[in-house]
Enzyme design. Sequence first.
Site, PDB file in Angstrom:
ATOM      1  CG  HIS A 148      -1.822  -1.208   1.259  1.00 17.16           C
ATOM      2  ND1 HIS A 148      -2.732  -1.503   0.279  1.00 17.16           N
ATOM      3  CD2 HIS A 148      -1.909  -2.204   2.169  1.00 17.16           C
ATOM      4  CE1 HIS A 148      -3.355  -2.634   0.588  1.00 17.16           C
ATOM      5  NE2 HIS A 148      -2.867  -3.076   1.716  1.00 17.16           N
ATOM      6  CG  ASP A 171      -2.130  -8.938  -0.144  1.00 14.80           C
ATOM      7  OD1 ASP A 171      -1.227  -9.219   0.649  1.00 14.80           O
ATOM      8  OD2 ASP A 171      -3.139  -8.277   0.173  1.00 14.80           O
ATOM      9  CG  HIS A 194      -5.840  -5.930   1.504  1.00 10.86           C
ATOM     10  ND1 HIS A 194      -5.120  -6.677   2.411  1.00 10.86           N
ATOM     11  CD2 HIS A 194      -7.050  -5.715   2.067  1.00 10.86           C
ATOM     12  CE1 HIS A 194      -5.862  -6.891   3.488  1.00 10.86           C
ATOM     13  NE2 HIS A 194      -7.038  -6.319   3.298  1.00 10.86           N
ATOM     14  CG  ASP A 241      -3.817 -10.575   2.855  1.00  8.31           C
ATOM     15  OD1 ASP A 241      -3.787 -11.151   1.752  1.00  8.31           O
ATOM     16  OD2 ASP A 241      -3.541  -9.376   2.996  1.00  8.31           O
TER      17      ASP A 241
END
Length: 410
Positions: A189, A226, A228, A311
């Site tokens: 991020h 991932d 995200h 995740d």
Amino acid sequence: MKNLHRHHYHKIRSGSRLFLSARTNYSAASSKLVVGGKTYEDIPKVVYNIAPPMDHKKELYVEHNTRLPSILSALEKAKLTPEFRGSEIVQLNSSRKATLKDIQSVHYSNYLSILKKFVEDAKSGKPKPKSSDLTFAMQGFQYVTATSYEVSLAAAGSGLSLVDFAVAASKINENCPVGFALMPPPMHHVLRTESGGCCYFENAGIAARYAQRVHGLNRVLIIDFDVHYLSHTNDAFYDDPDIFVLSTHWDEGYHGKFDDTGSGRGEGATLNLPLPEGSGDIAMQSVFDEVIVPCAQKFKPDIIIVSAGYDGHVVDPTGSFQLTTGTYFTLASGIKQLAKDLCGGRCVFFLEGGESEGVVSFSVAESFRAFVGEQSMAPEFEKKYAFFLHDEPINKVKQAIQRTKHLHSI
């Protein structure tokens, strides 16, 4: 239990190219691999690097300094370390740090100045901008300590060493080892101008630029699984036609959208595939078969870099997917084969997210099992999580895949 480890992937023919490396010595007569001054008599199946852990001890903070030791313990327990595998699995003992030139290939200088300032404040004991020891002045409530900058440089450098190794090995043997950078913190991020979500440097992007600049590997495929959206990687390469960024992630509705496909010369070289909440093994297998494989075949990369986030597991508290470790095994197997078929086996995984340490540790071990060609142990591990699994939103998944295929003419 659902489709825990379907070993299905496509075989793809390749016209991959080989390049000379300034950092590698190669003797065609001896066919010996020499990297970083060390000679390897045999080509390993896996080569990994361990970056120093962050000095993060705050409870409940996602990037905690117990995360890497937990992974290493799982690898040892599974006998997936050099101690048990000899030359089949190699750990690099590289203490190399990324240079300022490496970092600035994807980050702006003013961001580095800001990060250094926070680190200097931490060293001098100056009070935080807020009363807690989380620094909100940097986006994503960053936890900055006196060692954050140096450790982040080492983490980025560990990935670059693996790129060097992969390039060198691919010149000698088509069975090039898969690299895995076990590093803190994740890099998902962070942006070019600011940190975010426990991240400081975008290590996968730094490695991509390094592969181009140092090794002449012009076409880089970045695969992200991932849960995200990978903010920075999309941002950094949005107008670059030679770095294809393929991200599958949870559909949170406000970023990483289907029609975020790149701009200018880079139009079409960014693929975002947001999947509905509850997507699991069936969804990811379909994404791999119908999107990842044909995109890789069409793009014809010179190296594959993987943002490997764990995740999306069904019990991870940070995501909304219901993947199992069997799917991580399958992804590792499939991506390894893609690299072999398309780009001389050159492939480096970068550790990303995953808050459940036990699950991340076992999932990384499953990835290693896939790399060395062993059978998955996921069905046994997943027994205790079977009751968490529920029906996937298959119709929504199919719609998402079809929309993506339409946008990218797959």
